[in-house]
Design an enzyme around this catalytic site. Sequence first.
Site, PDB file in Angstrom:
ATOM      1  N   ASP A 109       0.829  -1.206   0.000  1.00 13.72           N
ATOM      2  CA  ASP A 109       0.000   0.000   0.000  1.00 13.72           C
ATOM      3  C   ASP A 109       0.867   1.260   0.000  1.00 13.72           C
ATOM      4  O   ASP A 109       1.995   1.238   0.489  1.00 13.72           O
ATOM      5  CB  ASP A 109      -0.925  -0.031   1.233  1.00 13.72           C
ATOM      6  CG  ASP A 109      -2.115   0.898   1.098  1.00 13.72           C
ATOM      7  OD1 ASP A 109      -2.364   1.419  -0.016  1.00 13.72           O
ATOM      8  OD2 ASP A 109      -2.807   1.110   2.112  1.00 13.72           O
TER       9      ASP A 109
ATOM     10  N   ARG B  89       0.178   7.739  -2.440  1.00 17.02           N
ATOM     11  CA  ARG B  89       0.784   8.771  -1.577  1.00 17.02           C
ATOM     12  C   ARG B  89       2.248   9.009  -1.934  1.00 17.02           C
ATOM     13  O   ARG B  89       2.738  10.133  -1.855  1.00 17.02           O
ATOM     14  CB  ARG B  89       0.639   8.368  -0.104  1.00 17.02           C
ATOM     15  CG  ARG B  89      -0.738   8.711   0.448  1.00 17.02           C
ATOM     16  CD  ARG B  89      -1.037   7.970   1.718  1.00 17.02           C
ATOM     17  NE  ARG B  89      -1.422   6.594   1.428  1.00 17.02           N
ATOM     18  CZ  ARG B  89      -1.561   5.662   2.351  1.00 17.02           C
ATOM     19  NH1 ARG B  89      -1.307   5.941   3.624  1.00 17.02           N
ATOM     20  NH2 ARG B  89      -1.939   4.452   2.011  1.00 17.02           N
ATOM     21  N   TRP B  90       2.938   7.974  -2.361  1.00 19.47           N
ATOM     22  CA  TRP B  90       4.336   8.116  -2.786  1.00 19.47           C
ATOM     23  C   TRP B  90       4.411   9.097  -3.964  1.00 19.47           C
ATOM     24  O   TRP B  90       5.282   9.977  -3.996  1.00 19.47           O
ATOM     25  CB  TRP B  90       4.880   6.747  -3.187  1.00 19.47           C
ATOM     26  CG  TRP B  90       6.314   6.708  -3.586  1.00 19.47           C
ATOM     27  CD1 TRP B  90       7.390   6.452  -2.777  1.00 19.47           C
ATOM     28  CD2 TRP B  90       6.857   6.916  -4.909  1.00 19.47           C
ATOM     29  NE1 TRP B  90       8.561   6.485  -3.510  1.00 19.47           N
ATOM     30  CE2 TRP B  90       8.256   6.769  -4.814  1.00 19.47           C
ATOM     31  CE3 TRP B  90       6.296   7.209  -6.150  1.00 19.47           C
ATOM     32  CZ2 TRP B  90       9.103   6.907  -5.915  1.00 19.47           C
ATOM     33  CZ3 TRP B  90       7.137   7.352  -7.248  1.00 19.47           C
ATOM     34  CH2 TRP B  90       8.526   7.202  -7.119  1.00 19.47           C
TER      35      TRP B  90
ATOM     36  N   HIS C 176       2.227   3.792  -9.055  1.00 20.93           N
ATOM     37  CA  HIS C 176       2.023   2.368  -9.326  1.00 20.93           C
ATOM     38  C   HIS C 176       3.192   1.792 -10.113  1.00 20.93           C
ATOM     39  O   HIS C 176       3.598   0.653  -9.905  1.00 20.93           O
ATOM     40  CB  HIS C 176       0.714   2.147 -10.085  1.00 20.93           C
ATOM     41  CG  HIS C 176      -0.495   2.492  -9.273  1.00 20.93           C
ATOM     42  ND1 HIS C 176      -0.662   2.045  -7.980  1.00 20.93           N
ATOM     43  CD2 HIS C 176      -1.586   3.252  -9.549  1.00 20.93           C
ATOM     44  CE1 HIS C 176      -1.811   2.518  -7.499  1.00 20.93           C
ATOM     45  NE2 HIS C 176      -2.378   3.256  -8.436  1.00 20.93           N
TER      46      HIS C 176
ATOM     47  N   SER D  69      -7.433  -5.519  -5.356  1.00 22.18           N
ATOM     48  CA  SER D  69      -8.529  -6.130  -4.603  1.00 22.18           C
ATOM     49  C   SER D  69      -9.828  -6.052  -5.402  1.00 22.18           C
ATOM     50  O   SER D  69      -9.939  -5.267  -6.352  1.00 22.18           O
ATOM     51  CB  SER D  69      -8.711  -5.403  -3.267  1.00 22.18           C
ATOM     52  OG  SER D  69      -9.248  -4.111  -3.470  1.00 22.18           O
TER      53      SER D  69
ATOM     54  N   LEU E 155      11.261 -20.044  -5.206  1.00 27.35           N
ATOM     55  CA  LEU E 155      10.222 -19.240  -4.554  1.00 27.35           C
ATOM     56  C   LEU E 155       8.888 -19.351  -5.299  1.00 27.35           C
ATOM     57  O   LEU E 155       8.844 -19.261  -6.527  1.00 27.35           O
ATOM     58  CB  LEU E 155      10.665 -17.770  -4.545  1.00 27.35           C
ATOM     59  CG  LEU E 155       9.656 -16.738  -4.037  1.00 27.35           C
ATOM     60  CD1 LEU E 155       9.505 -16.802  -2.521  1.00 27.35           C
ATOM     61  CD2 LEU E 155      10.056 -15.333  -4.444  1.00 27.35           C
TER      62      LEU E 155
HETATM   63  C1  IPE Z   1      -5.468  -2.770  -0.261  1.00 28.23           C
HETATM   64  O1  IPE Z   1      -5.128  -1.430  -0.427  1.00 28.23           O
HETATM   65  C2  IPE Z   1      -5.412  -3.467  -1.589  1.00 28.23           C
HETATM   66  C3  IPE Z   1      -4.085  -3.573  -2.179  1.00 28.23           C
HETATM   67  C4  IPE Z   1      -2.960  -3.221  -1.647  1.00 28.23           C
HETATM   68  C5  IPE Z   1      -4.091  -4.165  -3.489  1.00 28.23           C
HETATM   69  P1  IPE Z   1      -6.231  -0.296  -0.573  1.00 28.23           P
HETATM   70  O2  IPE Z   1      -5.497   0.993  -0.601  1.00 28.23           O
HETATM   71  O3  IPE Z   1      -7.120  -0.595  -1.717  1.00 28.23           O
HETATM   72  O4  IPE Z   1      -7.063  -0.488   0.770  1.00 28.23           O
HETATM   73  P2  IPE Z   1      -7.899   0.537   1.653  1.00 28.23           P
HETATM   74  O5  IPE Z   1      -8.865   1.187   0.717  1.00 28.23           O
HETATM   75  O6  IPE Z   1      -6.923   1.517   2.214  1.00 28.23           O
HETATM   76  O7  IPE Z   1      -8.515  -0.311   2.701  1.00 28.23           O
HETATM   77  C1  IPE Z   2      -1.556   0.331  -3.403  1.00 25.94           C
HETATM   78  O1  IPE Z   2      -1.372   1.703  -3.423  1.00 25.94           O
HETATM   79  C2  IPE Z   2      -1.771  -0.250  -4.775  1.00 25.94           C
HETATM   80  C3  IPE Z   2      -3.165  -0.648  -5.059  1.00 25.94           C
HETATM   81  C4  IPE Z   2      -4.141  -0.708  -4.181  1.00 25.94           C
HETATM   82  C5  IPE Z   2      -3.461  -1.011  -6.419  1.00 25.94           C
HETATM   83  P1  IPE Z   2      -2.580   2.717  -3.349  1.00 25.94           P
HETATM   84  O2  IPE Z   2      -2.974   3.073  -4.745  1.00 25.94           O
HETATM   85  O3  IPE Z   2      -3.664   2.201  -2.505  1.00 25.94           O
HETATM   86  O4  IPE Z   2      -1.878   3.954  -2.659  1.00 25.94           O
HETATM   87  P2  IPE Z   2      -2.501   4.972  -1.625  1.00 25.94           P
HETATM   88  O5  IPE Z   2      -3.076   4.157  -0.516  1.00 25.94           O
HETATM   89  O6  IPE Z   2      -3.560   5.740  -2.355  1.00 25.94           O
HETATM   90  O7  IPE Z   2      -1.349   5.807  -1.200  1.00 25.94           O
HETATM   91 MG    MG Z   3      -4.128   2.395  -0.541  1.00 18.70          MG
END
Ligand code: IPE
Ligand code: IPE
Ligand code: MG
Length: 228
Positions: free
Chosen positions: A15, A19-20, A32, A60, A126
């Site tokens: 996750d 934000r990065w 991404h 997800s 792995l």
């Molecule tokens: C969880 O991250 C799903 C993945 C890392 C693929 P999200 O950013 O979608 O989850 P929430 O919305 O913070 O719970």
């Molecule tokens: C995780 O990063 C990757 C996916 C859920 C696909 P996010 O896209 O959720 O990143 P944040 O949480 O918005 O920073």
């Molecule tokens: Mg996220």
Amino acid sequence: MENGSLPRHVAVIMDGNGRWAKKRGLPRTLGHKAGTENVRRIVKYCSKKGIKYLTVYAFSTENFRRPQDEVGALMRLLIQYFNNETDELKENGVRLNVIGDISEFQPKVREAIQNGLDKTKDCDGLVFTIALAYGARAEIVRAVKSIIDEGCEVTEETVSKHLYTFDMPDPDLIIRTSGEERLSNFLLYQAAYSEFYFTKTLWPDFDESEMDKALEEFAKRDRRYGGV
Ligand code: IPE
Ligand code: IPE
Ligand code: MG
């Protein structure tokens, strides 16, 4: 660190890509992309460390709700990953595996995934599992439905054997980056006795030394499984 305290199965909720990117004034898509590059680094490192199973949460069932642009960009990154990385995975003996319901994905995405799976199917290093269009509640419902269809008895054992993860041990360690401390519908059944490690580090910045910190923390945990 003694090898005995190395987790057999590490699962990661990757996750913080958005934000990065935001911190750098970049579009989320570039976050991404950086996240995907980090996947390469961490897979290599886990393989080198002798971890047997690495599972990452990449998309997800709820992520389909994101804006169409972002979902499209994630799908393109997936195609690129499966097209460009599988030769190197194969060289390192990494066997790719996917869990989730990818029937929701476009045919060209599914095709790239299938090619990657086929290419590494005989590798015995792995086991690298990517959770795509994955949701643990849907996984449990699907398992129970197939148990009923097959006329099996519903037991902990048969439920386990009908999950997407039927051929893997439960995760010993679940890592979530970016400061959120929740499972977000990841491996709910399998996480019954997992150790959790949360870090504020954003996924693209979660490098080898961050992984070592998580492994060191894991080695210190006292797993009691309800005993004394
Ligand atoms: C969880 O991250 C799903 C993945 C890392 C693929 P999200 O950013 O979608 O989850 P929430 O919305 O913070 O719970
Ligand atoms: C995780 O990063 C990757 C996916 C859920 C696909 P996010 O896209 O959720 O990143 P944040 O949480 O918005 O920073
Ligand atoms: Mg996220």
